[in-house]
Design an enzyme around this catalytic site. Structure first.
Site, PDB file in Angstrom:
ATOM      1  N   LYS A   1     -40.589  92.441  17.726  1.00 13.58           N
ATOM      2  CA  LYS A   1     -39.681  91.826  18.702  1.00 13.58           C
ATOM      3  C   LYS A   1     -38.860  92.882  19.463  1.00 13.58           C
ATOM      4  CE  LYS A   1     -39.102  87.387  16.234  1.00 13.58           C
ATOM      5  NZ  LYS A   1     -38.077  86.431  15.734  1.00 13.58           N
TER       6      LYS A   1
ATOM      7  N   HIS B   1     -42.121  88.749  14.171  1.00 10.52           N
ATOM      8  CA  HIS B   1     -42.608  87.362  14.082  1.00 10.52           C
ATOM      9  C   HIS B   1     -43.931  87.380  13.335  1.00 10.52           C
ATOM     10  CE1 HIS B   1     -44.061  83.360  15.227  1.00 10.52           C
ATOM     11  NE2 HIS B   1     -45.229  83.962  15.406  1.00 10.52           N
TER      12      HIS B   1
ATOM     13  N   THR C   1     -36.312  84.668   7.126  1.00 10.72           N
ATOM     14  CA  THR C   1     -35.924  84.663   8.545  1.00 10.72           C
ATOM     15  C   THR C   1     -34.604  85.397   8.766  1.00 10.72           C
ATOM     16  OG1 THR C   1     -37.016  82.512   8.742  1.00 10.72           O
ATOM     17  CG2 THR C   1     -35.519  83.135  10.518  1.00 10.72           C
TER      18      THR C   1
ATOM     19  N   ARG D   1     -46.249  86.904   5.910  1.00  8.43           N
ATOM     20  CA  ARG D   1     -44.943  86.247   5.727  1.00  8.43           C
ATOM     21  C   ARG D   1     -44.178  86.912   4.568  1.00  8.43           C
ATOM     22  NH1 ARG D   1     -43.055  82.902   9.764  1.00  8.43           N
ATOM     23  NH2 ARG D   1     -41.600  82.241   8.158  1.00  8.43           N
TER      24      ARG D   1
ATOM     25  N   ARG E   1     -37.991  92.592   7.416  1.00  6.37           N
ATOM     26  CA  ARG E   1     -36.737  92.077   7.978  1.00  6.37           C
ATOM     27  C   ARG E   1     -35.527  92.659   7.263  1.00  6.37           C
ATOM     28  NH1 ARG E   1     -38.889  85.944   9.273  1.00  6.37           N
ATOM     29  NH2 ARG E   1     -39.267  86.275  11.501  1.00  6.37           N
TER      30      ARG E   1
ATOM     31  N   GLU F   1     -51.717  81.029  18.193  1.00  7.40           N
ATOM     32  CA  GLU F   1     -50.898  82.154  18.679  1.00  7.40           C
ATOM     33  C   GLU F   1     -51.757  83.341  19.108  1.00  7.40           C
ATOM     34  OE1 GLU F   1     -46.916  80.981  16.056  1.00  7.40           O
ATOM     35  OE2 GLU F   1     -47.911  82.888  15.670  1.00  7.40           O
TER      36      GLU F   1
ATOM     37  N   PHE G   1     -30.902  76.694  18.786  1.00  3.12           N
ATOM     38  CA  PHE G   1     -31.075  78.110  19.125  1.00  3.12           C
ATOM     39  C   PHE G   1     -32.238  78.374  20.081  1.00  3.12           C
ATOM     40  CE2 PHE G   1     -33.212  77.302  15.034  1.00  3.12           C
ATOM     41  CZ  PHE G   1     -34.510  77.757  15.293  1.00  3.12           C
TER      42      PHE G   1
ATOM     43  N   TYR H   1     -42.729  79.240  21.762  1.00  3.63           N
ATOM     44  CA  TYR H   1     -41.812  78.718  20.746  1.00  3.63           C
ATOM     45  C   TYR H   1     -41.564  77.216  20.902  1.00  3.63           C
ATOM     46  CZ  TYR H   1     -40.189  83.014  18.326  1.00  3.63           C
ATOM     47  OH  TYR H   1     -40.075  84.137  17.530  1.00  3.63           O
TER      48      TYR H   1
ATOM     49  N   ASN I   1     -34.418  89.667  14.309  1.00  3.40           N
ATOM     50  CA  ASN I   1     -34.991  89.939  12.986  1.00  3.40           C
ATOM     51  C   ASN I   1     -36.309  90.711  13.048  1.00  3.40           C
ATOM     52  OD1 ASN I   1     -36.600  87.880  13.886  1.00  3.40           O
ATOM     53  ND2 ASN I   1     -36.025  86.409  12.297  1.00  3.40           N
TER      54      ASN I   1
HETATM   55  N1  UDP Z   1     -33.782  81.720  14.744  1.00  2.78           N
HETATM   56  C1  UDP Z   1     -32.486  81.838  15.191  1.00  2.78           C
HETATM   57  N2  UDP Z   1     -31.514  81.093  14.569  1.00  2.78           N
HETATM   58  C2  UDP Z   1     -31.782  80.253  13.534  1.00  2.78           C
HETATM   59  C3  UDP Z   1     -33.117  80.148  13.085  1.00  2.78           C
HETATM   60  C4  UDP Z   1     -34.085  80.880  13.715  1.00  2.78           C
HETATM   61  O1  UDP Z   1     -32.203  82.593  16.116  1.00  2.78           O
HETATM   62  O2  UDP Z   1     -30.852  79.621  13.001  1.00  2.78           O
HETATM   63  C5  UDP Z   1     -34.835  82.506  15.398  1.00  2.78           C
HETATM   64  C6  UDP Z   1     -35.298  83.654  14.535  1.00  2.78           C
HETATM   65  O3  UDP Z   1     -35.439  84.803  15.357  1.00  2.78           O
HETATM   66  C7  UDP Z   1     -36.628  83.191  14.015  1.00  2.78           C
HETATM   67  C8  UDP Z   1     -37.127  82.319  15.144  1.00  2.78           C
HETATM   68  O4  UDP Z   1     -35.965  81.688  15.654  1.00  2.78           O
HETATM   69  O5  UDP Z   1     -37.471  84.288  13.724  1.00  2.78           O
HETATM   70  C9  UDP Z   1     -38.116  81.251  14.747  1.00  2.78           C
HETATM   71  O6  UDP Z   1     -37.548  80.484  13.705  1.00  2.78           O
HETATM   72  P1  UDP Z   1     -38.419  80.101  12.409  1.00  2.78           P
HETATM   73  O7  UDP Z   1     -37.641  79.106  11.655  1.00  2.78           O
HETATM   74  O8  UDP Z   1     -39.802  79.765  12.838  1.00  2.78           O
HETATM   75  O9  UDP Z   1     -38.393  81.471  11.572  1.00  2.78           O
HETATM   76  P2  UDP Z   1     -39.572  82.514  11.235  1.00  2.78           P
HETATM   77  O10 UDP Z   1     -40.860  81.738  11.169  1.00  2.78           O
HETATM   78  O11 UDP Z   1     -39.571  83.515  12.372  1.00  2.78           O
HETATM   79  O12 UDP Z   1     -39.183  83.128   9.940  1.00  2.78           O
HETATM   80 MG    MG Z   2     -41.721  80.408  12.477  1.00  3.58          MG
END
Ligand code: UDP
Ligand code: MG
Length: 136
Positions: free
Chosen positions: A12, A118, A94, A88, A105, A129, A60, A52, A115
Site C-alpha cells: 500500500k 493488502h 488488520t 493472511r 503489519r 482481485e 471508513f 473495495y 497497514n
Molecule cells: N480499515 C480501516 N478502518 C477500519 C477497518 C479497516 O481503515 O476500521 C481499512 C484497512 O486498511 C483494511 C481495509 O480497510 O486493510 C480493508 O478492511 P478489511 O476488514 O478487509 O481488512 P483486511 O482484509 O485488509 O485485513
Molecule cells: Mg479484506
C-alpha cells in the site's frame, strides 16, 4: 496433497512511500511465496472504489478509497501452497497494534488504515482481485 494457489497482494501507499517494497518482497520470498507477476501503479479513486466495493457500507470506505489511490502501490500475484491463508498469516491482523510479532503489519504498519499490505481473503476473491489488476 498439493494445493498450489495464487493470491493478490498489494504493497500500500504508506509502505511504497517509505521505500519498503524490496524489503517486503524479500519477506514473501523468504516465506516461500513466488512472485508470479508484479507492477507498480497508481490507481484512480474510481478504481479504488471498485476494488473495495465490498466495504461500500462501512464508515471508513471513503477514506479507504482516497488512501489506496493517494500514491503508488505495488500489486503482485503470489503463489504458494495454500497461498491465500498463508499470506493472511504473514500479513497479520488488520490493526497493526493487534498483529502478532513477525507479521508484516506488525513490522511495517503504521495504523489500521495505513497497514502497509493488502491480501485477498478467500480463493474466490483472489481470482477476482488478480483479474482486476492483471486482466491486461
Ligand atoms: N480499515 C480501516 N478502518 C477500519 C477497518 C479497516 O481503515 O476500521 C481499512 C484497512 O486498511 C483494511 C481495509 O480497510 O486493510 C480493508 O478492511 P478489511 O476488514 O478487509 O481488512 P483486511 O482484509 O485488509 O485485513
Ligand atoms: Mg479484506
Amino acid at each position: 496433497m498439493s494445493n498450489l494457489e495464487q493470491t493478490l497482494s498489494i504493497i500500500k501507499p504508506d509502505a511504497v512511500e517509505r521505500n519498503l517494497q524490496d524489503e517486503i518482497k524479500k519477506k514473501f520470498v523468504e516465506n516461500g511465496f513466488s512472485i508470479k507477476d508484479e507492477k507498480k501503479i497508481q490507481i484512480s479513486k474510481n478504481e479504488a472504489e471498485e476494488f473495495y466495493k465490498v466495504h461500500q457500507s462501512k464508515p471508513f470506505y471513503g477514506e479507504l478509497c482516497n488512501y489506496l489511490s493517494s500514491g503508488p502501490i505495488v500489486v503482485m500475484i503470489l503463489e504458494k501452497e495454500n497461498a491465500v491463508i498463508e499470506n493472511r498469516k504473514l500479513m497479520g491482523a488488520t490493526d497493526p497494534s493487534k498483529a502478532e510479532n513477525g507479521t508484516l503489519r506488525k513490522m511495517y504498519g503504521i495504523s489500521i488504515d495505513k497497514n502497509s499490505v493488502h491480501g485477498s481473503d478467500s480463493l474466490d476473491n483472489a481470482k477476482i482481485e488478480i483479474e482486476f489488476f492483471f486482466k491486461n
